[in-house]
Design an enzyme around this catalytic site. Structure first.
Site, short mmCIF file in Angstrom:
data_model
loop_
_atom_site.label_atom_id
_atom_site.label_comp_id
_atom_site.label_asym_id
_atom_site.label_seq_id
_atom_site.Cartn_x
_atom_site.Cartn_y
_atom_site.Cartn_z
N GLU A 216 37.89 -62.28 -3.16
CA GLU A 216 37.01 -63.16 -3.93
C GLU A 216 37.42 -63.13 -5.39
OE1 GLU A 216 32.91 -61.96 -3.49
OE2 GLU A 216 32.30 -63.01 -5.30
N ASP A 218 35.92 -64.35 -8.75
CA ASP A 218 34.77 -64.93 -9.46
C ASP A 218 35.25 -65.52 -10.78
OD1 ASP A 218 33.06 -64.16 -7.45
OD2 ASP A 218 32.60 -62.23 -8.39
N GLU A 221 30.36 -66.22 -13.23
CA GLU A 221 29.04 -65.75 -12.82
C GLU A 221 28.27 -65.69 -14.12
OE1 GLU A 221 28.78 -63.26 -9.08
OE2 GLU A 221 30.14 -62.15 -10.34
N HIS A 232 38.01 -59.64 -7.25
CA HIS A 232 37.59 -58.64 -6.24
C HIS A 232 38.65 -58.61 -5.14
CE1 HIS A 232 33.22 -58.22 -7.40
NE2 HIS A 232 33.37 -59.46 -7.82
#
Ligand SMILES: *[C@@H]1O[C@H](CO)[C@@H](O)[C@H](O)[C@H]1NC(C)=O
Ligand SMILES: *[C@@H]1O[C@H](CO)[C@@H](O)[C@H](O)[C@H]1NC(C)=O
Ligand SMILES: *[C@@H]1O[C@H](CO)[C@@H](O)[C@H](O)[C@H]1NC(C)=O
Ligand SMILES: *[C@@H]1O[C@H](CO)[C@@H](O)[C@H](O)[C@H]1NC(C)=O
Ligand SMILES: *[C@@H]1O[C@H](CO)[C@@H](O)[C@H](O)[C@H]1NC(C)=O
Length: 458
Positions: A216, A218, A221, A232
């Site tokens: 993942e 990101d 956020e 991640h």
């Protein structure tokens, strides 16, 4: 970051991913324009659409109106995984009723929805994916490329997260002989928190044994008070059904296959409290729209190289704004994510360097090279009140003088979902002008000019 699994956090735990298309409501994807850019040719409009995740949909027996999953799977419809997949149908949805609207190149996500009959406001917390066509997710391959979008977070308060990120989902939503619904119905979700999905690759998770893990990235956020971007990595490829220790739950957090904490870049946490918030006295004024640019720099300056750096720029009022520089004793004045930044941060802020253990940016870059699916969502956090993103100190009982414990300016008493819904029933995020392409091609002078010219034609 400790994103709480949607299934654990939300009311729709009772519904689930289903595996055949349902007969009752046609699925009509809201259209959205996005842009592909090159240095030579500028940006060109692409017509695509978004699809709501399958977990939000009514899942019922294909010949009737009974839920396939309530507190657990219905034993009559789901005695085994094959019967379950054939018997349970996913319905199409009315997007507006979930708080999802598109217009031109903009997507608005409201976190709450109001029932038109009862007038009761409840959590919707939608999550959608960008489609390339009705049955296929757009697969972004961003090594040695750049990704940009405009965002309006002015109505995203402390405690709520308007998120835009990439997950290494299958581009067909894991459609197979057990899953004929596929990406058209938003199946196949996975992320680095390894959420317990009801179906994984078409196989019913009958005993809730498995989690859906995948890498993942990101990109965003954020709310109007704080923002982070965070790779991640996982030491797995594509969608991986974890079991036991592999899922990294509870005490086994750092024994799982994915880096659940990730390596975040958050200006406030990195010592620059004047960078990002509402007001003209902040470098990025979150009371108005701005552009977020993310660049994936490789070792050899080609898409075949390994990922070595993730760079960030902002554009607001026509001005390019460099990312905030780290200002923390013991840390270099970095303004981007590299393996050196991540490892130094873990040392000074404290914490296990799971990011490096799982291969760091090189591993993250392999997923970015294979291609990832764009997810956009808005959510609250019943588990940790979004404190990991926006509160100071976090955790609330941490020593506030320690580096890294301040994540954002929000009070540690806030972020409670039951208060947010009363105070901010209209909370929403607007993502628009989604662009990808050669580094330098998606923002600034020429990209903007060409994009506007294209827009006039569509
Ligand atoms: C719904 O609630 C709003 C806000 O409280 C109110 O203004 C409106 O009259 C209500 N509508 C119905 C149909 O009850
Ligand atoms: C689920 O658990 C039941 C009872 O323990 C067992 O009989 C069944 O084989 C399990 N099913 C799967 C798919 O693991
Ligand atoms: C992946 O990482 C976990 C620790 O996070 C480790 O237990 C596991 O053996 C690793 N798997 C592979 C295939 O490297
Ligand atoms: C910006 O102005 C607001 C309102 O006057 C104030 O509360 C805030 O502390 C200021 N922030 C900075 C970084 O100066
Ligand atoms: C825009 O493109 C032209 C021609 O391709 C180039 O000469 C010029 O330097 C570019 N301007 C900017 C601001 O990038």
């Amino acid at each position: 970051m400790p994103r709480i699994s949607f299934l654990a956090a939300s009311f729709f735990a009772a519904t689930a991913v289903a595996q055949v298309p349902g007969p009752l409501t046609p699925e009509v994807h809201p259209p959205i324009t996005s842009y592909k850019c090159t240095t030579a040719g500028g940006c060109k409009a692409v017509q695509s659409s978004v699809v709501l995740d399958s977990n939000y949909r009514w899942l019922h027996n294909v010949d009737g109106y009974t839920n396939c999953v309530t507190t657990g799977f219905n034993k009559e419809f789901c005695p085994d995984v094959e019967t379950c997949a054939k018997t349970c149908a996913l319905e199409g949805v009315d997007y507006a009723s979930y708080g999802i609207r598109t217009s031109g190149d903009a997507l608005t996500l409201n976190i709450y929805k109001t029932d038109p009959v009862t007038n009761v406001t409840s959590l919707s917390s939608p999550r959608v994916y960008l489609l390339a066509d009705d049955n296929t997710y757009e697969h972004f391959k961003l090594l040695n490329q750049e990704f940009s979008f405009d965002v309006d977070v002015s109505q995203v308060p402390c405690g709520i997260n308007g998120a835009l990120y990439f997950s290494e989902m299958n581009d067909k939503g894991d459609a197979n002989e057990l899953n004929t619904a596929g990406a058209k119905y938003g199946t196949g979700y996975c992320d680095a928190q390894c959420p317990k999905q009801n179906f994984i690759k078409g196989v019913a998770n009958l005993n809730n044994t498995y989690g859906a893990c995948c890498q993942e990235m990101d990109i965003w956020e954020a709310n109007r008070a704080a923002a982070a971007f965070t790779p991640h990595p996982c030491n797995t490829t594509q969608v991986f059904a974890c079991e036991g220790t592999q899922c990294g739950n509870g005490d086994e957090r750092y024994s799982g296959v994915c880096d659940k904490d990730g390596c975040d870049f958050n200006a406030y946490r990195n010592g620059n409290k004047a960078y990002y918030s509402p007001g003209a006295n902040y470098t990025v004024d979150t009371s108005k729209k701005f552009t977020v640019v993310t660049q994936f720099v490789t070792t050899d300056g080609t898409s075949a190289g390994a990922l070595k750096e993730i760079r960030r720029l902002y554009v607001q009022d026509g001005k390019v704004i460099q990312n905030s520089k780290v200002s923390v004793p013991g840390l270099a004045a970095d303004d981007s994510i590299t393996d050196a930044y991540c490892s130094a941060q873990k040392k000074v802020f404290g914490g296990v360097d799971h990011h490096a253990q799982l291969g760091g940016l090189k591993t993250m870059g392999e997923a970015i090279g294979r291609g990832m699916v764009l997810a956009l969502s808005i959510w609250d956090d019943a588990g940790s009140y979004m404190g990991w993103l926006d509160q100071d100190p976090y955790p609330a009982d941490a020593d506030p003088s320690k580096p890294g414990v301040g994540r954002g300016p929000c009070p540690t008493t806030g972020g409670r979902p039951e208060e947010l819904i009363r105070q901010f029933p209209d909370a929403k995020v607007v993502f628009s002008n989604i662009r990808s392409g050669d580094i330098g091609s998606t923002f600034g002078g020429n990209a903007t000019v060409v994009r506007r010219a294209v827009e006039l034609r569509v």
